[in-house]
Design an enzyme around this catalytic site. Structure first.
Site, short mmCIF file in Angstrom:
data_model
loop_
_atom_site.label_atom_id
_atom_site.label_comp_id
_atom_site.label_asym_id
_atom_site.label_seq_id
_atom_site.Cartn_x
_atom_site.Cartn_y
_atom_site.Cartn_z
N TYR A 82 -11.27 4.44 2.50
CA TYR A 82 -12.35 3.68 3.13
C TYR A 82 -12.32 3.84 4.64
CZ TYR A 82 -8.53 0.35 3.93
OH TYR A 82 -7.35 -0.23 4.29
N THR A 118 0.84 -1.21 0.00
CA THR A 118 0.00 0.00 0.00
C THR A 118 0.87 1.24 0.00
OG1 THR A 118 -1.94 1.04 0.99
CG2 THR A 118 -0.39 0.03 2.52
N ASP A 126 -5.83 -3.72 -7.62
CA ASP A 126 -6.62 -2.50 -7.37
C ASP A 126 -7.50 -2.17 -8.57
OD1 ASP A 126 -5.65 -1.87 -4.85
OD2 ASP A 126 -4.00 -0.65 -5.63
N GLY A 171 -1.30 9.46 -8.34
CA GLY A 171 -0.40 8.50 -7.71
C GLY A 171 -0.59 7.10 -8.28
N GLY A 172 -0.11 6.13 -7.54
CA GLY A 172 -0.17 4.73 -8.00
C GLY A 172 -1.59 4.26 -8.26
N GLY A 232 -5.99 13.17 -8.57
CA GLY A 232 -4.84 12.42 -8.06
C GLY A 232 -4.09 11.76 -9.20
N LYS A 255 3.79 1.30 -4.04
CA LYS A 255 3.32 0.44 -5.14
C LYS A 255 4.18 0.54 -6.39
CE LYS A 255 -1.36 0.48 -3.42
NZ LYS A 255 -2.78 0.63 -3.66
P1 NDP Z 1 0.36 7.92 -3.85
O1 NDP Z 1 1.21 8.30 -2.67
O2 NDP Z 1 0.96 7.14 -4.96
O3 NDP Z 1 -0.28 9.27 -4.50
C1 NDP Z 1 -0.87 10.24 -3.69
C2 NDP Z 1 -1.64 11.23 -4.56
O4 NDP Z 1 -2.40 12.05 -3.68
C3 NDP Z 1 -0.79 12.17 -5.40
O5 NDP Z 1 -1.46 12.45 -6.60
C4 NDP Z 1 -0.69 13.42 -4.53
O6 NDP Z 1 -0.49 14.61 -5.25
C5 NDP Z 1 -2.08 13.42 -3.94
N1 NDP Z 1 -2.19 14.13 -2.67
C6 NDP Z 1 -1.69 13.75 -1.46
N2 NDP Z 1 -2.04 14.64 -0.51
C7 NDP Z 1 -2.79 15.59 -1.12
C8 NDP Z 1 -3.44 16.78 -0.69
N3 NDP Z 1 -3.41 17.16 0.60
N4 NDP Z 1 -4.12 17.50 -1.59
C9 NDP Z 1 -4.18 17.13 -2.88
N5 NDP Z 1 -3.57 16.02 -3.37
C10 NDP Z 1 -2.89 15.26 -2.50
O7 NDP Z 1 -0.90 7.19 -3.20
P2 NDP Z 1 -1.79 6.01 -3.83
O8 NDP Z 1 -2.22 6.39 -5.20
O9 NDP Z 1 -1.13 4.71 -3.64
O10 NDP Z 1 -3.05 6.01 -2.82
C11 NDP Z 1 -3.96 7.06 -2.82
C12 NDP Z 1 -5.14 6.74 -1.90
O11 NDP Z 1 -5.85 5.61 -2.37
C13 NDP Z 1 -4.74 6.45 -0.46
O12 NDP Z 1 -5.59 7.18 0.39
C14 NDP Z 1 -5.01 4.97 -0.32
O13 NDP Z 1 -5.36 4.63 1.01
C15 NDP Z 1 -6.18 4.78 -1.26
N6 NDP Z 1 -6.34 3.41 -1.77
C16 NDP Z 1 -7.50 2.71 -1.51
C17 NDP Z 1 -7.67 1.45 -2.01
C18 NDP Z 1 -8.92 0.68 -1.73
O14 NDP Z 1 -8.92 -0.55 -1.93
N7 NDP Z 1 -9.99 1.31 -1.33
C19 NDP Z 1 -6.64 0.77 -2.80
C20 NDP Z 1 -5.50 1.61 -3.05
C21 NDP Z 1 -5.35 2.86 -2.53
P3 NDP Z 1 1.01 15.13 -5.63
O15 NDP Z 1 1.42 14.42 -6.87
O16 NDP Z 1 0.81 16.60 -5.85
O17 NDP Z 1 1.90 14.84 -4.45
#
Ligand code: NDP
Length: 263
Positions: free
Chosen positions: A209, A59, A99, A123-124, A121, A63
């Site tokens: 969640y 997580t 995912d 991210g991963g 967003g 990833k």
């Molecule tokens: P990453 O760390 O890879 O990416 C985080 C992303 O969030 C980036 O785009 C980042 O922007 C953005 N971000 C972080 N903080 C802020 C903020 N305060 N305001 C605006 N943008 C923000 O994370 P993941 O993609 O791996 O995970 C993201 C979310 O998905 C997590 O909360 C995780 O718990 C959830 N998740 C839930 C799953 C499920 O089964 N329900 C499965 C997988 C993930 P920047 O590029 O500008 O830093």
């Protein structure tokens, strides 16, 4: 006894140990699933071996690092460059992204009229769900706080925006795939932008969640059908469990036990 874990930072909030242990116990498998706080994602492979694991989930924020340490990857994982599941077979680490199919199943069961999607967003998680949605025929655009992570989306021909150059239009579904709201009370984008897109959207999903995030709360103010990340979590977990146990059990058999974690 076979050992499994989830690597992450933070990892204390994770429901995966409960989900998998309930299912291992229910199906009579001699296996145990733990949590491992890992600060340095480059250590996944050595930690995996040190702990004597058969499989693991990965997580935030590891990833993409996990993708790099696998010996074998399936075609979807290669396409998105991010994985959340590792299975060890004959000394080799096989990487999968569960995912994406988990999220897709949650969207399909949401049963809303969706053609256009704005993912907030980059991210991963966004990398995986953007591709699986587009492969299914949805029109997907990406909005992120900063520009660096948008590069890989541009290379895949997604339309991308930061808050500064965003040109809002009407989207059927808005998805918060950021970690804003996970451990804080931030919205994933400036409120004015969210109000603009939510006021004309048909539905809203947060991948976080177990809590009502400020984003989900705001979505409800617009009377939108909403969904948090619980279904995605359940379905990605079932698909990971299928891989952990080499497809010994059906989806329904696994769901029967795993859904107990959500009561
Ligand atoms: P990453 O760390 O890879 O990416 C985080 C992303 O969030 C980036 O785009 C980042 O922007 C953005 N971000 C972080 N903080 C802020 C903020 N305060 N305001 C605006 N943008 C923000 O994370 P993941 O993609 O791996 O995970 C993201 C979310 O998905 C997590 O909360 C995780 O718990 C959830 N998740 C839930 C799953 C499920 O089964 N329900 C499965 C997988 C993930 P920047 O590029 O500008 O830093």
């Amino acid at each position: 006894m076979k050992k499994f874990t989830i690597f992450g930072n933070p990892v204390s909030h994770s429901k995966s140990p409960l989900m998998h242990n309930l299912t291992f116990n229910g199906l009579g498998e001699n296996s145990k699933y733990s949590k491992t706080l890992l600060e340095d994602g480059s250590l996944i492979k050595s930690k995996f071996k040190e702990l004597g694991l058969t499989g693991a989930n990965i997580t935030v924020p590891h990833k993409e690092e996990a993708f790099k340490v696998c010996d074998e990857l399936d075609s979807f994982s290669k396409k998105v460059g991010v994985i959340n599941t590792i299975v060890q077979k004959d000394g080799k680490l096989y990487g999968y992204n569960t995912d994406a199919p988990g999220f897709l199943k949650a969207v399909l069961l949401f049963n809303q009229d969706i053609k256009t999607v704005l993912i907030i967003g980059a991210g991963g998680t966004a990398k995986a769900i953007s591709v699986v949605l587009r492969d299914e025929g949805y029109d997907v655009e990406i909005l992120n706080r900063s520009s660096a992570r948008l590069e890989s989306f541009k290379q895949k021909d997604f339309k991308t925006y930061t808050f500064d150059n965003f040109e809002p239009k009407k989207y059927d579904l808005i998805v918060n795939s950021t970690s804003a709201g996970l451990q804080d009370d931030y919205l994933p984008a400036p409120k004015e932008i969210l109000e603009q897109v939510l006021s004309s959207a048909k539905s809203s999903i947060d991948v976080i969640y177990g809590k009502e995030t400020p984003y989900l709360k705001l979505s409800k103010e617009y009377n939108l059908p909403t969904k948090d990340g619980s279904d995605m979590l359940l379905y990605q977990g079932i698909i990971a469990f299928e891989k952990f146990t080499n497809h010994k059990y059906s989806f329904d058999e696994i769901e029967n036990f795993m859904k107990e974690a959500f009561i």
